[in-house]
Scaffold this active site. Structure first.
Site, PDB file in Angstrom:
ATOM      1  N   GLU A  32     -33.192  -7.303  18.220  1.00 23.66           N
ATOM      2  CA  GLU A  32     -32.190  -6.280  17.877  1.00 23.66           C
ATOM      3  C   GLU A  32     -32.771  -4.904  18.214  1.00 23.66           C
ATOM      4  OE1 GLU A  32     -29.388  -3.894  16.751  1.00 23.66           O
ATOM      5  OE2 GLU A  32     -28.991  -6.046  16.502  1.00 23.66           O
ATOM      6  N   CYS A  80       0.847  -1.199   0.000  1.00 24.00           N
ATOM      7  CA  CYS A  80       0.000   0.000   0.000  1.00 24.00           C
ATOM      8  C   CYS A  80       0.875   1.239   0.000  1.00 24.00           C
ATOM      9  CB  CYS A  80      -0.929   0.004   1.214  1.00 24.00           C
ATOM     10  SG  CYS A  80      -1.933   1.505   1.345  1.00 24.00           S
ATOM     11  N   GLN A 119     -21.635  -6.929   8.393  1.00 22.00           N
ATOM     12  CA  GLN A 119     -20.202  -7.155   8.540  1.00 22.00           C
ATOM     13  C   GLN A 119     -19.430  -6.575   7.355  1.00 22.00           C
ATOM     14  OE1 GLN A 119     -18.850  -8.268  11.189  1.00 22.00           O
ATOM     15  NE2 GLN A 119     -20.224  -9.687  12.225  1.00 22.00           N
ATOM     16  N   CYS A 157      -1.521   7.034   5.594  1.00 27.54           N
ATOM     17  CA  CYS A 157      -2.537   6.273   6.323  1.00 27.54           C
ATOM     18  C   CYS A 157      -1.851   5.073   6.960  1.00 27.54           C
ATOM     19  CB  CYS A 157      -3.659   5.807   5.386  1.00 27.54           C
ATOM     20  SG  CYS A 157      -4.870   4.726   6.193  1.00 27.54           S
ATOM     21  N   CYS A 202     -16.505 -10.013  18.437  1.00 27.04           N
ATOM     22  CA  CYS A 202     -15.469  -9.228  17.764  1.00 27.04           C
ATOM     23  C   CYS A 202     -14.464  -8.684  18.769  1.00 27.04           C
ATOM     24  CB  CYS A 202     -16.093  -8.089  16.962  1.00 27.04           C
ATOM     25  SG  CYS A 202     -17.053  -6.912  17.953  1.00 27.04           S
ATOM     26  N   CYS A 254      -7.511   3.064  -2.156  1.00 25.28           N
ATOM     27  CA  CYS A 254      -7.087   2.168  -1.078  1.00 25.28           C
ATOM     28  C   CYS A 254      -7.225   0.724  -1.537  1.00 25.28           C
ATOM     29  CB  CYS A 254      -7.959   2.407   0.164  1.00 25.28           C
ATOM     30  SG  CYS A 254      -7.761   1.166   1.457  1.00 25.28           S
TER      31      CYS A 254
END
Length: 376
Positions: free
Chosen positions: A261, A3, A211, A11, A335, A87
């Site tokens: 939810e 990158c 996700q 970045c 996560c 990116c």
């Protein structure tokens, strides 16, 4: 993955990029195993799920800086903004969308928001890509002042991006570190982006969470489905169900599934997906997952519970409820392995039998881990 933004220090978000990908994965597996080892001495680890190293992101959160005639889509730095439209984490279909979106900023005179001066209108452009190559674009605005101009020039954007299905304006008037506000104004007749995962159509509304890595999310849902099918429960709760990914994957003709939810938008998406899929015994409710569980009589506890909470985990109250309930199995998708370990410590009667690390976020220290718990 190479990158040029990382190499030039423009970045540095991909904090592990200098590590070979196999080493990244080994480190995540070790980190998770070390956290869970004291709580689950007999835990069986399945092979980790790998990701593509580049082009895996299905969404882009682009800060808009620069000027109305020369907008910059990317991230903020000390000098202003960094253009990240190339990116390498973004697939080609996302990268190709950024040019027409930037042109609309100029055409509709959407003045980029100046964080320091607290002036301007357009804060972010949020773009999501479906597995079929369709797009959803959201413009996060400070007010409704520029919405008429956005509507006026929308046909030109749709001509430039023929696979753009959903466009909306999100109104976020406050100066604070959150991406979006509560008000969403749909600008297209189509209200949902169809995310086809493992042959199941999940309808994604603008304010619904999905996700970031579609391929790894598909593997996560397959793993959850396999564990649930092996346990063969008659009743399942999917708590923190989002747009219904787990619930719709584990639904079957003789199984009652309830998804819960807090997001009303996500529940609307899940209900539409269940209707389209003919899942008549799968229902969705908008509300707090912990409050829902505590409100049910003990006899109503299901055979199996799926939990997929945010980074804070399910917390002490829900963990205690699960520990004291008659629930036989729990599928916990996390996560944040640290909060997962904290929650597992509160459920000693539910033994962790199998676990799997899924690399949802390559080149960072973050990952997803799924664990199957079984009552002793």
């Amino acid at each position: 993955m190479q990158c040029h933004h990382f190499d030039a220090w423009r970045c540095r978000s991909c904090t592990l990029l200098e590590q070979p990908y196999p080493a990244q994965l080994t480190g995540k597996q070790r980190h998770c195993a070390d956290l869970l080892a004291p709580l689950a001495p007999g835990l069986r680890w399945l092979d980790p799920v790998t990701s593509f190293e580049a082009g895996f992101r299905n969404k882009a959160k682009m800060v808009v800086t620069g000027t109305v005639d020369d907008p910059v889509l990317g991230i903020l730095d000390e000098a202003g903004g960094v253009d990240l439209t190339d990116c390498p984490l973004y697939p080609a279909a996302l990268q190709h969308a950024f040019g027409p979106l930037a042109e609309l900023v100029t055409r509709a005179r959407l003045v980029p928001y100046d964080v320091r001066a607290r002036r301007g209108e357009l804060k972010y452009v949020l773009v999501t890509l479906s597995p079929d190559g369709e797009l959803m674009a959201r413009f996060v605005l400070r007010s409704t002042e520029s919405v008429p101009r956005l509507r006026k020039h929308l046909p030109a954007l749709l001509d430039a991006l023929p696979r753009l299905r959903v466009v909306s304006a999100n109104i976020h008037p406050e100066h604070k570190a959150v991406v979006e506000g509560e008000t969403e104004i749909l600008l297209t007749d189509t209200e949902t982006l169809r995310m086809t995962v493992n042959g199941i159509d999940l309808h994604l509304r603008p304010q619904s969470f999905f996700q970031t890595n579609t391929d790894v999310a598909a593997a996560l849902y397959r793993q959850g489905r396999d564990w649930v099918d092996d346990a063969a429960p008659s009743t399942v709760w999917d708590l923190y169900c989002g747009v219904g990914g787990f619930a719709l994957h584990v639904a079957s003709g003789d199984r009652d599934v309830v998804g819960v939810e807090t997001s009303v938008e996500a529940i609307a998406s899940a209900r539409l997906s269940a209707h389209d899929a003919g899942r008549d015994r799968t229902t969705f409710r908008a509300g707090d997952a912990t409050a829902f569980a505590l409100a049910q009589p003990p006899a109503a506890a299901p055979d199996l519970v799926v939990v997929n909470p945010p980074r804070r985990g399910i917390g002490e109250t829900l963990s205690t409820w699960l520990e004291e309930s008659d629930v036989r199995h729990v599928v916990y998708s996390s996560c944040n392995a640290t909060s997962l370990a904290r929650d597992l410590a509160l459920m000693p009667s539910l033994h962790a039998r199998e676990a799997r690390v899924l690399d949802m976020f390559p080149h960072t220290a973050h990952y997803e881990v799924a664990v199957l718990l079984e009552r002793a």
